[in-house]
Structures are given as C-alpha cells and as structure tokens.
Design a protein around this motif. Structure first.
Motif, PDB file in Angstrom:
ATOM      1  N   VAL A 151     -27.146  29.126  52.725  1.00  0.00           N
ATOM      2  CA  VAL A 151     -27.852  28.895  53.986  1.00  0.00           C
ATOM      3  C   VAL A 151     -29.344  29.197  53.884  1.00  0.00           C
ATOM      4  O   VAL A 151     -30.115  28.810  54.773  1.00  0.00           O
ATOM      5  N   ARG A 152     -29.755  29.856  52.813  1.00  0.00           N
ATOM      6  CA  ARG A 152     -31.185  30.086  52.604  1.00  0.00           C
ATOM      7  C   ARG A 152     -31.846  28.956  51.816  1.00  0.00           C
ATOM      8  O   ARG A 152     -33.043  29.026  51.528  1.00  0.00           O
ATOM      9  N   ASP A 153     -31.077  27.926  51.503  1.00  0.00           N
ATOM     10  CA  ASP A 153     -31.658  26.756  50.865  1.00  0.00           C
ATOM     11  C   ASP A 153     -32.610  26.060  51.836  1.00  0.00           C
ATOM     12  O   ASP A 153     -32.411  26.083  53.058  1.00  0.00           O
ATOM     13  N   ARG A 154     -33.611  25.400  51.293  1.00  0.00           N
ATOM     14  CA  ARG A 154     -34.611  24.758  52.147  1.00  0.00           C
ATOM     15  C   ARG A 154     -34.038  23.621  52.991  1.00  0.00           C
ATOM     16  O   ARG A 154     -34.670  23.184  53.953  1.00  0.00           O
ATOM     17  N   ALA A 155     -32.838  23.137  52.639  1.00  0.00           N
ATOM     18  CA  ALA A 155     -32.210  22.085  53.446  1.00  0.00           C
ATOM     19  C   ALA A 155     -31.938  22.549  54.870  1.00  0.00           C
ATOM     20  O   ALA A 155     -31.841  21.731  55.789  1.00  0.00           O
TER      21      ALA A 155
ATOM     22  N   LYS B 116     -24.311  34.237  51.143  1.00  0.00           N
ATOM     23  CA  LYS B 116     -24.269  35.156  50.007  1.00  0.00           C
ATOM     24  C   LYS B 116     -24.740  36.515  50.503  1.00  0.00           C
ATOM     25  O   LYS B 116     -25.845  36.633  51.048  1.00  0.00           O
ATOM     26  N   VAL B 117     -23.893  37.519  50.337  1.00  0.00           N
ATOM     27  CA  VAL B 117     -24.157  38.842  50.895  1.00  0.00           C
ATOM     28  C   VAL B 117     -23.961  39.886  49.810  1.00  0.00           C
ATOM     29  O   VAL B 117     -22.964  39.846  49.068  1.00  0.00           O
ATOM     30  N   ALA B 118     -24.881  40.828  49.729  1.00  0.00           N
ATOM     31  CA  ALA B 118     -24.730  41.960  48.817  1.00  0.00           C
ATOM     32  C   ALA B 118     -23.875  43.019  49.506  1.00  0.00           C
ATOM     33  O   ALA B 118     -24.258  43.576  50.529  1.00  0.00           O
TER      34      ALA B 118
ATOM     35  N   LEU C  18     -28.633  38.169  54.364  1.00  0.00           N
ATOM     36  CA  LEU C  18     -28.252  37.038  53.523  1.00  0.00           C
ATOM     37  C   LEU C  18     -29.165  36.945  52.312  1.00  0.00           C
ATOM     38  O   LEU C  18     -30.376  37.187  52.414  1.00  0.00           O
ATOM     39  N   ARG C  19     -28.593  36.579  51.185  1.00  0.00           N
ATOM     40  CA  ARG C  19     -29.337  36.509  49.937  1.00  0.00           C
ATOM     41  C   ARG C  19     -29.363  35.081  49.395  1.00  0.00           C
ATOM     42  O   ARG C  19     -28.380  34.351  49.517  1.00  0.00           O
ATOM     43  N   PRO C  20     -30.459  34.666  48.760  1.00  0.00           N
ATOM     44  CA  PRO C  20     -30.486  33.345  48.127  1.00  0.00           C
ATOM     45  C   PRO C  20     -29.654  33.344  46.848  1.00  0.00           C
ATOM     46  O   PRO C  20     -29.317  34.412  46.321  1.00  0.00           O
ATOM     47  N   ASP C  21     -29.326  32.190  46.340  1.00  0.00           N
ATOM     48  CA  ASP C  21     -28.596  32.090  45.068  1.00  0.00           C
ATOM     49  C   ASP C  21     -29.527  32.411  43.899  1.00  0.00           C
ATOM     50  O   ASP C  21     -30.738  32.262  43.982  1.00  0.00           O
TER      51      ASP C  21
END
Length: 243
Positions: free
Chosen positions: A209-213, A175-177, A240-243
C-alpha cells in the motif's frame, strides 16, 4: 449493525464479533471481513474483488505449471461467505476471471457451482481489465459501475479525491514490523471516504500500500485493515512499511 464513527479523522472503527472491522465509509456502514469481502448490511450486499478464476490454468498454458486448485479454493471461500451472510446481492468487483479464455477453461463442476451460487441472489459482474467482456455463459448481470447507497463500485480506482468509491484492481497488501519479524498480509485500505479491497482469489498477488500506485487516492493517510487468521487488524499508516 450498530452505528460507528467515520474512519476518517481518528479512524473510527469497531471490531465485530466475527473478527471484522465495522466502519462508516462515506456515510455507509460497512463490515470489512477477514475473508477479504466487504459487507453492506443496509443493502444485504457482499462485495469481493479480483477472484482471478483460472489463473493457474492460464499460467499452465504458458508453460508455468501451478497446482490447478485455485478456482476450487476461491469458490470454497466465496460459498462459505454466502452461507454465513446470506446476501441478497453478490458483487464481483472485476477481474473475476483471470483472462478472456478463463471461462472456456472452467471445469463443468466449477461452472455448476457458479450457477448454484447465483440461483438464490442477485449476482452482478462489474467488469475489470482482465475480463472486460464479462461472462459469456455464467449467470448474472454485467456492469461497468454500480451504485449502492452513497457508494460507487468500480474495478479500477480513479485518480483524485473520489468520496464513496469502492474499487479493487491494486491488490493491496500491508507490510508491518511485528515483535517476531516482518509480516505481510492482504489488506483493505481506506480513509473513510473511499476504499480499495484486497484480492479475493487464491492465486492473486499483492501490491504494498506504500507503492506509488496508491499515491493521490486518499485525502489523508489511510488505514489498512490487514487480514489475519482470526480477525482484521487495523494498522495505521505510520506502522506500515514499504517492500
């Protein structure tokens, strides 16, 4: 393929003429293609993950009606890649079928397309959590893991530092701004030692991809290779941005 620097410190990579990203992954030169497949020139191997064939029919069985075109669309893209690259080896990196009954639901035309695909190459099914039994009638070899050069291919990533591991399972998305708003795309994610491939299937979802998984998988903040219409976009971790 020309030599490129490792994708670790400084994220050494080169844009290819086909729109992919070339980089050294644990010493092996690879091409991250905008289809979501990974090409290993030395082995003439194409690696794709998480096709989830017959996901649409699986949902239909449970009363959630989706257009039943996902298998055909996914095979169209896979056949286009094999025509373009002419691989000697095709690796399906797990969750090729969406569930253990998917192969039985496969239309005869799709089953024939799989047989045709396998006729001119070595087809290897690395099994995943959705298709742990492997194919029952479709051609090809079945494996839990596969070694190609310095790379170890498996479906699900293992925790801790694993140089050379190539996996799928997590369906990474970036996720990209951007200047015109926020963009979310399937992506490769790599630190130059290991890589997680995007889902190849038409109906496969995605996990940020910023999820803790993804935590603890990479020795340093990784690079995302976001799939665009014309090319794979290299995106640094801080963008990269989190959801």
């Amino acid at each position: 393929m020309s030599a490129v620097a490792p994708a670790g410190a400084g994220y050494g990579f080169a844009q290819s003429g086909c729109g992919g990203l070339r980089l050294a992954l644990n010493g092996e030169e690879v091409l991250l293609r905008r289809s979501g497949g990974m090409w290993l020139e030395a082995a003439r191997a194409l690696v794709v993950a998480d096709l989830h064939l017959e996901k649409g029919s699986s949902y239909a069985e449970r009363g959630q009606m989706l257009p039943p075109y996902d298998t055909g669309e996914t095979l169209d893209r896979l056949e286009a890649e094999t025509r373009a690259l002419r691989p000697a080896v095709l690796v399906l990196l797990g969750d090729t079928f969406h569930d253990r009954r998917s192969e039985a639901r496969l239309a005869a035309t799709y089953a024939e397309r799989l047989r045709t695909l396998a006729a001119g190459l070595r087809l290897i099914w690395v099994v995943g959590n959705h298709d742990a039994d492997g194919p029952q009638a479709a051609p090809g070899e079945v494996a839990q893991t596969l070694t190609l050069g310095s790379l170890t291919l498996r479906h699900e990533p293992t925790g801790g530092r694993r140089p050379g591991e190539v996996s799928g399972h997590l369906h990474p998305c970036a996720k990209v701004a951007a200047s015109r708003g926020v963009v979310r795309r399937r992506c490769f994610v790599t630190d130059g030692e290991r890589a997680v491939l995007p889902a190849f299937g038409a109906y496969a979802g995605g996990l940020n991809v910023r999820d803790r998984a993804f935590g603890g998988l990479f020795a340093q903040p990784p690079l995302a290779g976001a799939l665009g219409t014309e090319r794979v976009h290299a995106v640094g971790w801080r963008s990269l941005r989190p959801d």
